[in-house]
Motif scaffolding. Sequence first.
Motif, PDB file in Angstrom:
ATOM      1  N   LEU A 116       0.814  -1.218   0.000  1.00  0.00           N
ATOM      2  CA  LEU A 116       0.000   0.000   0.000  1.00  0.00           C
ATOM      3  C   LEU A 116       0.846   1.266   0.000  1.00  0.00           C
ATOM      4  CD1 LEU A 116      -2.782  -0.969   2.576  1.00  0.00           C
ATOM      5  CD2 LEU A 116      -3.083  -0.568   0.131  1.00  0.00           C
ATOM      6  N   THR A 117       2.111   1.157   0.421  1.00  0.00           N
ATOM      7  CA  THR A 117       2.953   2.351   0.561  1.00  0.00           C
ATOM      8  C   THR A 117       3.156   3.106  -0.749  1.00  0.00           C
ATOM      9  OG1 THR A 117       4.067   1.462   2.516  1.00  0.00           O
ATOM     10  CG2 THR A 117       5.220   3.179   1.288  1.00  0.00           C
ATOM     11  N   PRO A 118       3.542   2.461  -1.855  1.00  0.00           N
ATOM     12  CA  PRO A 118       3.673   3.238  -3.108  1.00  0.00           C
ATOM     13  C   PRO A 118       2.345   3.826  -3.573  1.00  0.00           C
ATOM     14  CG  PRO A 118       3.948   0.875  -3.517  1.00  0.00           C
ATOM     15  CD  PRO A 118       3.972   1.067  -2.036  1.00  0.00           C
ATOM     16  N   ILE A 119       1.237   3.128  -3.295  1.00  0.00           N
ATOM     17  CA  ILE A 119      -0.076   3.694  -3.621  1.00  0.00           C
ATOM     18  C   ILE A 119      -0.306   4.964  -2.824  1.00  0.00           C
ATOM     19  CG2 ILE A 119      -2.566   3.273  -3.553  1.00  0.00           C
ATOM     20  CD1 ILE A 119      -1.958   0.286  -3.885  1.00  0.00           C
ATOM     21  N   GLN A 120       0.081   4.915  -1.551  1.00  0.00           N
ATOM     22  CA  GLN A 120      -0.054   6.090  -0.695  1.00  0.00           C
ATOM     23  C   GLN A 120       0.831   7.240  -1.166  1.00  0.00           C
ATOM     24  OE1 GLN A 120      -2.160   6.959   1.252  1.00  0.00           O
ATOM     25  NE2 GLN A 120      -1.447   7.974   3.111  1.00  0.00           N
ATOM     26  N   VAL A 121       2.006   6.920  -1.660  1.00  0.00           N
ATOM     27  CA  VAL A 121       2.904   7.952  -2.192  1.00  0.00           C
ATOM     28  C   VAL A 121       2.271   8.645  -3.398  1.00  0.00           C
ATOM     29  CG1 VAL A 121       5.121   8.363  -3.322  1.00  0.00           C
ATOM     30  CG2 VAL A 121       5.005   6.857  -1.315  1.00  0.00           C
ATOM     31  N   VAL A 122       1.688   7.845  -4.290  1.00  0.00           N
ATOM     32  CA  VAL A 122       1.029   8.411  -5.472  1.00  0.00           C
ATOM     33  C   VAL A 122      -0.141   9.299  -5.049  1.00  0.00           C
ATOM     34  CG1 VAL A 122      -0.315   7.867  -7.535  1.00  0.00           C
ATOM     35  CG2 VAL A 122       1.739   6.535  -6.997  1.00  0.00           C
ATOM     36  N   LEU A 123      -0.922   8.835  -4.066  1.00  0.00           N
ATOM     37  CA  LEU A 123      -2.033   9.651  -3.582  1.00  0.00           C
ATOM     38  C   LEU A 123      -1.531  10.940  -2.941  1.00  0.00           C
ATOM     39  CD1 LEU A 123      -4.286   6.844  -2.027  1.00  0.00           C
ATOM     40  CD2 LEU A 123      -4.806   8.232  -4.049  1.00  0.00           C
ATOM     41  N   GLY A 124      -0.391  10.855  -2.241  1.00  0.00           N
ATOM     42  CA  GLY A 124       0.200  12.059  -1.665  1.00  0.00           C
ATOM     43  C   GLY A 124       0.587  13.061  -2.729  1.00  0.00           C
ATOM     44  N   ARG A 125       1.135  12.557  -3.830  1.00  0.00           N
ATOM     45  CA  ARG A 125       1.470  13.448  -4.949  1.00  0.00           C
ATOM     46  C   ARG A 125       0.208  14.101  -5.513  1.00  0.00           C
ATOM     47  NH1 ARG A 125       3.014  10.500 -10.283  1.00  0.00           N
ATOM     48  NH2 ARG A 125       0.742  10.278 -10.184  1.00  0.00           N
ATOM     49  N   GLU A 126      -0.862  13.303  -5.618  1.00  0.00           N
ATOM     50  CA  GLU A 126      -2.099  13.837  -6.193  1.00  0.00           C
ATOM     51  C   GLU A 126      -2.735  14.903  -5.312  1.00  0.00           C
ATOM     52  OE1 GLU A 126      -3.341  13.057  -9.327  1.00  0.00           O
ATOM     53  OE2 GLU A 126      -1.286  12.283  -9.364  1.00  0.00           O
ATOM     54  N   THR A 127      -2.514  14.815  -3.977  1.00  0.00           N
ATOM     55  CA  THR A 127      -3.056  15.869  -3.104  1.00  0.00           C
ATOM     56  C   THR A 127      -2.398  17.208  -3.371  1.00  0.00           C
ATOM     57  OG1 THR A 127      -1.464  15.411  -1.326  1.00  0.00           O
ATOM     58  CG2 THR A 127      -3.558  14.206  -1.255  1.00  0.00           C
ATOM     59  N   VAL A 128      -1.176  17.173  -3.917  1.00  0.00           N
ATOM     60  CA  VAL A 128      -0.474  18.414  -4.263  1.00  0.00           C
ATOM     61  C   VAL A 128      -0.843  18.881  -5.662  1.00  0.00           C
ATOM     62  CG1 VAL A 128       1.792  19.458  -4.635  1.00  0.00           C
ATOM     63  CG2 VAL A 128       1.438  17.887  -2.713  1.00  0.00           C
ATOM     64  N   THR A 129      -0.907  17.941  -6.603  1.00  0.00           N
ATOM     65  CA  THR A 129      -1.145  18.331  -7.999  1.00  0.00           C
ATOM     66  C   THR A 129      -2.611  18.587  -8.303  1.00  0.00           C
ATOM     67  OG1 THR A 129      -1.282  15.993  -8.657  1.00  0.00           O
ATOM     68  CG2 THR A 129       0.881  17.048  -8.760  1.00  0.00           C
ATOM     69  N   GLN A 130      -3.526  17.962  -7.527  1.00  0.00           N
ATOM     70  CA  GLN A 130      -4.954  18.160  -7.801  1.00  0.00           C
ATOM     71  C   GLN A 130      -5.712  18.723  -6.602  1.00  0.00           C
ATOM     72  OE1 GLN A 130      -7.084  15.138 -10.025  1.00  0.00           O
ATOM     73  NE2 GLN A 130      -5.165  14.060 -10.448  1.00  0.00           N
ATOM     74  N   TYR A 131      -5.461  18.175  -5.385  1.00  0.00           N
ATOM     75  CA  TYR A 131      -6.077  18.658  -4.145  1.00  0.00           C
ATOM     76  C   TYR A 131      -7.612  18.643  -4.223  1.00  0.00           C
ATOM     77  CZ  TYR A 131      -6.026  21.032   0.381  1.00  0.00           C
ATOM     78  OH  TYR A 131      -6.176  21.325   1.710  1.00  0.00           O
ATOM     79  N   THR A 132      -8.164  17.471  -4.507  1.00  0.00           N
ATOM     80  CA  THR A 132      -9.622  17.308  -4.460  1.00  0.00           C
ATOM     81  C   THR A 132      -9.985  16.538  -3.192  1.00  0.00           C
ATOM     82  OG1 THR A 132      -9.630  15.190  -5.643  1.00  0.00           O
ATOM     83  CG2 THR A 132      -9.682  17.207  -6.975  1.00  0.00           C
TER      84      THR A 132
END
Length: 291
Positions: A116-132
């Motif tokens: 789950l960790t790399p999935i969480q990393v990708v989601l963390g990136r998306e909170t910065v690039t999209q922030y929905t």
Amino acid sequence: MSTDSYTSRPVVRPLIERFGFPQLLATTLVLVAATILLGVAAKATGSGLACEQNWPLCDAGPYNAFPANLPSFYEWFHRFVAMFAGIAIIGTAAAAWRLPDVDRRVAVLVVMGAILTPIQVVLGRETVTQYTMDILQLHFWTAVLIFVLFVVATVLVWASRLTASHVTGSLVLGALSLPFHVALSPFALGDITSYGPSMQMAQYAVTLALLATVIVAFMVGRRRLQSGRLTAVLSATAALSFVVVFLAREAVNPAFDTLYLASVAILFVAFMAGIYLSRSATAKARDGQAR
């Protein structure tokens, strides 16, 4: 010692022999919890937006070593701790999988956390690039799932040292955490503008403690105190705790206030029932041993 026997020795074993796998697992759990709380602070300050959709860098050169402002610092520090948490998760998973004396259930749990960790990393990136809000929710609940997996694994590893008294103690701690959970919520504060980063971090620290206590109580209670009624109450307590956590996330909306308070009240009653039943079951177990 022959060269073959030396080279076949797992490279993680010398480190584990020195510090101990249970200690490594507990340290990783602390890092996961710290990452979640720092993520809450980053969200509360809108720090991801301070990086202007830049990831993994932000606004201060290589590795964002010199953040330009406080929001940028929150985001940088969150990423910094998350990096060490990720390394610890992967290392713990590798150690659990390779060491023959680690319970296979523990290995499966920590490997799931590592997946789950790399999935969480990708989601963390998306909170910065999209922030929905949808991405923020997924990011949070994935982090909670990783936390729960490591709590369960930690309890399994330390199970031999956990006694019936830990069941009652966990339930007492859980019951005591509920008033603080409510007091730190937007409902009690009255004004959403008062629900700042410090308040949110404090409430989520109580949230993680609440989840950890119900997991400990359920797992140890089922192992040490073989009581059908107690097991049922502990199961209900664990389920209600997740309901409270979910509703607390929605408590910024006044429409959820009644549901939140009702679930907290029911959970408190469940804690009280669990404390009574665990004390009774412990007393019966001691009487049986005395005879």
